[in-house]
Enzyme design. Structure first.
Site, PDB file in Angstrom:
ATOM      1  N   THR A  39       0.837  -1.205   0.000  1.00 21.51           N
ATOM      2  CA  THR A  39       0.000   0.000   0.000  1.00 21.51           C
ATOM      3  C   THR A  39       0.868   1.250   0.000  1.00 21.51           C
ATOM      4  O   THR A  39       0.542   2.239  -0.669  1.00 21.51           O
ATOM      5  CB  THR A  39      -0.924   0.006   1.230  1.00 21.51           C
ATOM      6  OG1 THR A  39      -1.719  -1.178   1.221  1.00 21.51           O
ATOM      7  CG2 THR A  39      -1.837   1.224   1.219  1.00 21.51           C
ATOM      8  N   HIS A  42       1.881   1.825  -3.431  1.00 22.68           N
ATOM      9  CA  HIS A  42       0.774   2.417  -4.206  1.00 22.68           C
ATOM     10  C   HIS A  42       0.688   3.919  -3.940  1.00 22.68           C
ATOM     11  O   HIS A  42       0.441   4.713  -4.864  1.00 22.68           O
ATOM     12  CB  HIS A  42      -0.554   1.756  -3.827  1.00 22.68           C
ATOM     13  CG  HIS A  42      -0.703   0.350  -4.327  1.00 22.68           C
ATOM     14  ND1 HIS A  42      -0.207  -0.068  -5.538  1.00 22.68           N
ATOM     15  CD2 HIS A  42      -1.308  -0.732  -3.782  1.00 22.68           C
ATOM     16  CE1 HIS A  42      -0.488  -1.345  -5.726  1.00 22.68           C
ATOM     17  NE2 HIS A  42      -1.151  -1.771  -4.675  1.00 22.68           N
TER      18      HIS A  42
END
Length: 338
Positions: A39, A42
């Site tokens: 994450t 990302h």
């Protein structure tokens, strides 16, 4: 103190800021290590710019020691080793049915609010889990992703003696495989990246490349035709969705671990024909964290081999650039005191 901030456009900065006193209900943690999560990558790629309020200190996989204790906090002492379960569920409603970890108004600390990639971090005390004094803080930084794996396996209902197929051999996939094997299952990891296959084998796992053999036939051979009792879809790609209903046996359970941001094609006929179950699994609950802490403290599984690199916090920009250039890596930790 030193802190890092994400500023957008694949850019992190290292800043100096004042150490803050914890307010009522908070503790201040001297952060030892902070792991880089998918994450976080990302976020670095700008995929979450609509959600992340920049500039923001990110990070949620961590370990550290209590450095200061705010008013009203009990049960903790200065110097206690801790990890943070980064779920802020203070917006829970009766309609959430008691499942606070996935409540509608859940805030994820390190994404929706400042995270652990800084030297000192103030957090609500209700997020803390205490570690034993002998716990290795480097390994403890793996508790958060390991808790994801523990939750996935618990949600699957996996029993000793069953066969589990893990589709995807990245960090979470291999942790799922390790937890499933520890639970007594026969585990098969399916992964296309040869370096990750080698890492899986290094961890003592049975790993195969579905582009080099027929995965369905291989699973049948390994199970006397029964196929898998549980399939963990961790890859997040269409070929994994295509094969998951094929490798699952009669009344098999498929656990959706990967995040699919868009609608995908799935063979629903197989769910009818074999009476399959599809199980969603998101983040973790308190009991998953405690199980993960027990596993890390016992240190009987090869967690050390999951750590690809340890870098000083001041190298954060190079770390994220390096992850882009080395997709084969597993888990990079930031030493938050350097």
């Amino acid at each position: 103190m030193k802190a890092t901030v994400y500023k957008g456009n694949k850019t992190f900065s290292v800043i100096e800021k004042e150490i803050e006193q914890p307010v009522k209900g908070e503790v201040r943690i001297k952060v030892a290590y902070s792991g880089v999560c998918g994450t976080d990558v990302h976020i670095y790629h700008g995929m979450m710019d609509k959600r992340v309020k920049m500039p923001l200190t990110i990070g949620h996989e961590m370990s550290g020691t209590i450095d200061a204790i705010g008013e009203g906090v009990t049960g903790y002492s200065m110097g206690d080793k801790v990890v943070v379960r980064p779920l802020d569920d203070r917006g829970v409603k009766p309609s959430d049915k008691g499942f606070n970890h996935i409540c509608e108004d859940l805030k994820f600390i390190g994404i929706d609010s400042p995270g652990s990639m800084q030297q000192y971090w103030n957090v609500p005390a209700f997020t803390l889990h205490k570690l034993k004094s002998e716990t290795d803080l480097k390994l403890a930084a793996l508790v958060e992703p390991l808790s994801v794996a523990v939750h996935d396996v618990r949600m699957s209902g996996l029993q000793a003696g069953e066969t589990a197929v893990v589709l995807g051999g990245g960090p979470i996939g291999l942790l799922v495989a390790m937890v499933a094997k520890e639970a007594g299952a026969q585990v098969i990891v399916s992964e296309v990246n040869e370096k990750r296959i080698a890492k899986a084998k290094e961890l003592g796992l049975n790993a195969v490349n579905p582009t080099k053999l027929d995965l369905i036939e291989y699973v049948k051979e390994q199970t006397e035709g029964r196929r898998a009792d549980v399939v963990f879809e961790v890859a997040g790609v269409q070929p994994a969705l295509d094969v998951m209903t094929e490798v699952a046996g009669i009344r098999g359970r498929i656990v959706m671990v990967a995040i699919h941001g868009q609608k995908k094609e799935i063979d629903l006929f197989k769910f009818f024909w074999k009476e399959l179950k599809l199980i969603g699994a998101r983040v973790y609950e308190k009991e998953d964290y405690e199980k993960a802490i027990t596993l890390v403290t016992a240190n009987k599984l090869p967690f050390t081999q999951m750590i690809t690199d340890v870098q000083p916090l001041s190298n954060i920009q190079k770390v994220f650039e390096g992850i882009d250039n080395n997709p084969d890596g597993m888990k990079v930790l930031m030493n938050c005191q350097l």
